[in-house]
Design an enzyme around this catalytic site. Structure first.
Site, PDB file in Angstrom:
ATOM      1  N   SER A   1      65.999  76.415  11.617  1.00 20.71           N
ATOM      2  CA  SER A   1      64.584  76.411  11.218  1.00 20.71           C
ATOM      3  C   SER A   1      63.581  76.919  12.246  1.00 20.71           C
ATOM      4  O   SER A   1      62.460  77.261  11.860  1.00 20.71           O
ATOM      5  CB  SER A   1      64.190  74.998  10.825  1.00 20.71           C
ATOM      6  OG  SER A   1      64.986  74.590   9.749  1.00 20.71           O
TER       7      SER A   1
HETATM    8  C1  59J Z   1      70.477  70.548   8.030  1.00 20.55           C
HETATM    9  C2  59J Z   1      71.730  73.441   7.837  1.00 20.55           C
HETATM   10  C3  59J Z   1      73.638  74.843   7.375  1.00 20.55           C
HETATM   11  C4  59J Z   1      73.837  76.265   7.065  1.00 20.55           C
HETATM   12  C5  59J Z   1      71.025  70.183   6.808  1.00 20.55           C
HETATM   13  C6  59J Z   1      70.469  69.680   9.094  1.00 20.55           C
HETATM   14  C7  59J Z   1      71.737  74.910   5.869  1.00 20.55           C
HETATM   15  C8  59J Z   1      72.354  76.002   5.166  1.00 20.55           C
HETATM   16  C9  59J Z   1      74.141  77.648   5.053  1.00 20.55           C
HETATM   17  C10 59J Z   1      71.593  68.940   6.666  1.00 20.55           C
HETATM   18  C11 59J Z   1      71.019  68.435   8.944  1.00 20.55           C
HETATM   19  C12 59J Z   1      71.588  68.075   7.734  1.00 20.55           C
HETATM   20  C13 59J Z   1      73.661  78.994   5.534  1.00 20.55           C
HETATM   21  S1  59J Z   1      66.529  68.746   7.482  1.00 20.55           S
HETATM   22  O1  59J Z   1      65.940  72.261  10.553  1.00 20.55           O
HETATM   23  O2  59J Z   1      68.076  72.211   6.702  1.00 20.55           O
HETATM   24  O3  59J Z   1      64.448  68.877  12.119  1.00 20.55           O
HETATM   25  O4  59J Z   1      63.515  67.111  11.491  1.00 20.55           O
HETATM   26  O5  59J Z   1      72.274  73.111   8.873  1.00 20.55           O
HETATM   27  O6  59J Z   1      70.678  74.428   5.423  1.00 20.55           O
HETATM   28  O7  59J Z   1      71.910  76.412   4.096  1.00 20.55           O
HETATM   29  O8  59J Z   1      72.152  66.859   7.617  1.00 20.55           O
HETATM   30  N1  59J Z   1      65.187  69.458   9.575  1.00 20.55           N
HETATM   31  N2  59J Z   1      67.488  71.359   8.672  1.00 20.55           N
HETATM   32  N3  59J Z   1      70.528  72.930   7.470  1.00 20.55           N
HETATM   33  N4  59J Z   1      72.318  74.391   7.010  1.00 20.55           N
HETATM   34  N5  59J Z   1      73.420  76.618   5.748  1.00 20.55           N
HETATM   35  C14 59J Z   1      65.545  69.921   8.303  1.00 20.55           C
HETATM   36  C15 59J Z   1      66.091  71.313   8.390  1.00 20.55           C
HETATM   37  C16 59J Z   1      65.353  71.953   9.525  1.00 20.55           C
HETATM   38  C17 59J Z   1      64.749  68.266   9.898  1.00 20.55           C
HETATM   39  C18 59J Z   1      64.860  67.118   8.985  1.00 20.55           C
HETATM   40  C19 59J Z   1      66.119  67.186   8.178  1.00 20.55           C
HETATM   41  C20 59J Z   1      68.404  71.849   7.789  1.00 20.55           C
HETATM   42  C21 59J Z   1      63.616  66.951   8.212  1.00 20.55           C
HETATM   43  C22 59J Z   1      69.854  71.888   8.223  1.00 20.55           C
HETATM   44  C23 59J Z   1      64.204  68.057  11.249  1.00 20.55           C
HETATM   45  O9  59J Z   1      64.155  72.170   9.344  1.00 20.55           O
END
Ligand code: 59J
EC number: 3.4.16.4
Length: 570
Positions: A303
Site C-alpha cells: 500500500s
Molecule cells: C493484507 C496483501 C497480498 C497480495 C491483507 C495485509 C493483497 C493482494 C495479491 C491481509 C494483511 C492481511 C496481489 S489491511 O496495506 O491489503 O496497514 O493498517 O498482502 O491484498 O491482493 O491480513 N492495511 N493491506 N494485502 N495482499 N495480493 C491494509 C492493507 C494496506 C492495514 C490494515 C489492514 C493489505 C487496515 C494486505 C494497515 O493498506
C-alpha cells in the site's frame, strides 16, 4: 628504402645475392664461437662455481618491501568518525636469536608490561621455532620501551588497525575491511581504491632467514588514502538504529530497515538495518547482519505505493481530487482473481482511497487508465533501475513487463503488488511528493554539487498528495502513531503479506510506513520497514509508524526545523 632505390635503377653489383659466400661463413663462425662460449659458461656456473654462488645468494638478498599506506577515514557529514585507521605495532621475536641471558628477557618483559616468568615460559615453548608474537597491535607508545631496548631477535612490524567507533549502528553501510586492510563489504569495499592509497616501497637487505640486515633506502613513499565523508548524520543514525531495534524487539520481528533522506538534497541522513553485527569483533560476524538491506533487498511494497500510483492517475483527465469511486461491496473479481478491502468503504475520493487504503479503489482507478500510465510513472520514479549510489549489490527492484501486463496485474500494481523495490528506492520516490514533484536521486556521500532530480509530477499534484497523506497522520486515522508533537506530518502505512515459494503467507507480514515532514516545508523523507513482526500487532500503522514518529520527531528537533503546527491542546 635503399633496396627500392636499387631496384628502380636496375643496377646490381656483380657479387650478387644479399650476402656473399665469404660473409656467410664468417658470420656462421661467430655464431658457433658465441654458442660455445655460452655453453661453457653455463657449465662453469652450474658445476664448478655452484656452491660459491649459492652461498652468496642465500646469505644476502636485496628485496623490495612494501610500506603500508594509511587507510583514509570514513566520517559522517559532520566529521564524526565511522571508520578510522590508527597506527599499531606488532612486536615479535625469533627465539633462536634471543639472548640466553635471563636478565635481558626480564628487562624485555618489564618493557612489555608482561610477567617475566610468563615470557620466559613462552620463549621456552617456542624455542624450536623462528617466530613468536610478543605482543600484537599495541599502540606505538606502548611498544616504544621494548623497541628501544634493541634486544637482538626482537622485531617490530608497523601496521594499521581499523576501528569502527559506531559499531553495529552503521555496520552494513560502512562495511568492513579484511585482515589485509582491504574493503570487504559496504562502502569500505565500494571506495576501497580511494581509501587504500598506495603502498610505498623500500629496498632492504635480508639474510637467508629473512631477517632484516639493513634498511637500504626508500624507493617510494606510501601515499595515504583519501578520506570519505558520508551523507549520514551520526546523531540521527544512532537514534534511528535504537528506535528500530526497540520495535524489532518489541514485536519479535526478524529485522527491519530505516532510510531517512534529506528532502531537498537527496542525501541519505540515516540508514539503519537489523539484524546487524559488530564490525570490531571479526570472530562474531553473523552473515545475516552483513547485508545493507535498505539498499540491496527489493521487497514487495504493497500500500505505500498507492500515493505514487495516484500521482499518475491525477495527471490524467480521468481522475481529479474530487472524482468519486464506488468501492462497494469491498471486493471485486478481475480475471478470476479476488481483490478485497479490509471492509466495505463505499464511495471514496482519491483522498479517501488513500486514507482507508482501499485496494478496490486503487484497482478501479488503475483500470480506468491506459495500461501503461501507472507503469510509466513507476519507471520515472526509479523502479526497476539502480539508484546509482555505487553501493555494492545495490538493488534495482523490478517492474513487470508492460507488453504482457494483464488486467489483474494492472490493478494489483496500483496498490503495490507484482513489483518490488528497495527501501532506498521507496524513499527516493517519496521525495517527489515532498519536493514539488521533483524526485531526487539518493546519495550516500555528502553532496558537493547540486542534487540530481527528475520532475515526475506537477507541483500541484505533489501538493495535493501531501494534503491527502497528512489526513492519514491524524489522531483517528491509520497513521496516528506517526504523529509528532509540533509538526505536521504526511505519510502512508502498509501491511504486506510476505511471499514465499508457496505464495502469499497467511501469517507472515511486513509492516511499512513512508512519510514526509514537516508538511508546510518538507525537510525529510523517512521509510520504516519491520520484517515479520510476530503476534497480533503486525500492521504498518502499529509496528512501523511509531518508529517513524519517534525518529522523525527527534530528527526535526536536532535539525532545528521550526515547528509548523499549533498544538490544539484540548
Ligand atoms: C493484507 C496483501 C497480498 C497480495 C491483507 C495485509 C493483497 C493482494 C495479491 C491481509 C494483511 C492481511 C496481489 S489491511 O496495506 O491489503 O496497514 O493498517 O498482502 O491484498 O491482493 O491480513 N492495511 N493491506 N494485502 N495482499 N495480493 C491494509 C492493507 C494496506 C492495514 C490494515 C489492514 C493489505 C487496515 C494486505 C494497515 O493498506
Amino acid at each position: 628504402m635503399s633496396r627500392e632505390r636499387r631496384s628502380t635503377t636496375g643496377r646490381r653489383s656483380p657479387n650478387n645475392g644479399p650476402m656473399g659466400r665469404g660473409r656467410y661463413l664468417f658470420l656462421l663462425g661467430i655464431v658457433i664461437i658465441g654458442l660455445g662460449a655460452l655453453v661453457s659458461r653455463i657449465a662453469y656456473l652450474n658445476v664448478i662455481d655452484r656452491d660459491f654462488l649459492q652461498n652468496q645468494g642465500d646469505a644476502r638478498t636485496l628485496r623490495v618491501e612494501p610500506i603500508n599506506a594509511h587507510r583514509g577515514m570514513i566520517s559522517d557529514r559532520n566529521g564524526d568518525p565511522l571508520a578510522i585507521s590508527t597506527p599499531v605495532v606488532t612486536l615479535w621475536a625469533n627465539p633462536q636469536e634471543l639472548p640466553s641471558d635471563p636478565a635481558q628477557l626480564t628487562t624485555l618483559a618489564r618493557a612489555l608490561k608482561m610477567d617475566p616468568d610468563t615470557l620466559e615460559a613462552r620463549v621456552e615453548r617456542y624455542s624450536e621455532h623462528e617466530f613468536m608474537y610478543l605482543r600484537r597491535r599495541m599502540t606505538p607508545e606502548a611498544a616504544k620501551p621494548a623497541r628501544d631496548l634493541d634486544i637482538p631477535g626482537v622485531y617490530a612490524k608497523d601496521e594499521y588497525k581499523r576501528y569502527y567507533p559506531s559499531g553495529d549502528v552503521a555496520a552494513q553501510l560502512v562495511g568492513v575491511t579484511n585482515v589485509d586492510d582491504h574493503g570487504q563489504e559496504g562502502l569500505e569495499l565500494a571506495y576501497d581504491d580511494y581509501l587504500s592509497g598506495q603502498p610505498g616501497k623500500r629496498r632492504v637487505l635480508k639474510d637467508r632467514k629473512g631477517r632484516l640486515v639493513r634498511d637500504l633506502h626508500l624507493l617510494k613513499d606510501a601515499k595515504p588514502g583519501g578520506d570519505l565523508t558520508l551523507s549520514i548524520d551520526l546523531r540521527l543514525q544512532y537514534m534511528a538504529y535504537r528506535e528500530l531495534q526497540k520495535s524489532v524487539d518489541e514485536h519479535d520481528a526478524d529485522g527491519g530497515s530505516l532510510v531517512m533522506m534529506d528532502a531537498r538534497s537527496g542525501e541519505v541522513l540515516a540508514m539503519a538495518n537489523l539484524p546487524s553485527y559488530n564490525p570490531n569483533n571479526r570472530t562474531s560476524i553473523d552473515v545475516n547482519g552483513l547485508r545493507n538491506q535498505a539498499v540491496t533487498d527489493a521487497i514487495e511494497p504493497g500500500s505505500v505505493m498507492k500515493p505514487l500510483a495516484m500521482s499518475a492517475a491525477l495527471a490524467t483527465d480521468k481522475i481529479d481530487p474530487d472524482t468519486v469511486i464506488d468501492t462497494s461491496p469491498g471486493w471485486m473479481v478481475i480475471d478470476g482473481y479476488t481483490i478485497s478491502d479490509f471492509r466495505n468503504y463505499g464511495k471514496l475520493t482519491p483522498g479517501g482511497i488513500l486514507l482507508h487504503s482501499s485496494n478496490i479503489g486503487m484497482s478501479h482507478i488503475a483500470l480506468k487508465l491506459d495500461k501503461g500510465t501507472i507503469w510509466k510513472q513507476y519507471q520515472k520514479l526509479g523502479l526497476g533501475q539502480p539508484p546509482g549510489t555505487g553501493f555494492p549489490g545495490e538493488g534495482s527492484g523490478s517492474l513487470p513487463s508492460l507488453t504482457g501486463l494483464s488486467r489483474s496485474a494492472q490493478a494489483t500494481m496500483a496498490y503495490g503488488y507484482g513489483l518490488s523495490l528497495t527501501p532506498l528506492q521507496l524513499a527516493s520516490a517519496y521525495t517527489a511528493i515532498a519536493n514539488d514533484g521533483r524526485r531526487l536521486h539518493p546519495s550516500l556521500l555528502k553532496r558537493t554539487s547540486a542534487p540530481i532530480g527528475d520532475q515526475v509530477m506537477s507541483p500541484t499534484i505533489a501538493h495535493e498528495l501531501l494534503g491527502m497523506l497528512e489526513k492519514i497522520v491524524q489522531p483517528d486515522a491509520g497513521g496516528s502513531r506517526a504523529m509528532v508533537e509540533g509538526y505536521r506530518i504526511a505519510g502512508k502505512t502498509g501491511t504486506v503479506r510476505k511471499v514465499t515459494a508457496g505464495g502469499y503467507q497467511q501469517k507472515a507480514y511486513r509492516g511499512l510506513f513512508a512519510g514526509i515532514a514537516p508538511v508546510s516545508d518538507p525537510r525529510i523523507v523517512t521509510v520504516v520497514m519491520i520484517d515479520n513482526p510476530k503476534g497480533d500487532e503486525y500492521y504498518g500503522g502499529l509496528v512501523a509508524a511509531p518508529v517513524f514518529g519517534r525518529v522523525v520527531g527527534k530528527a526535526l528537533r536536532l535539525l532545528d526545523v521550526p515547528p509548523d503546527k499549533q498544538e490544539t491542546s484540548e
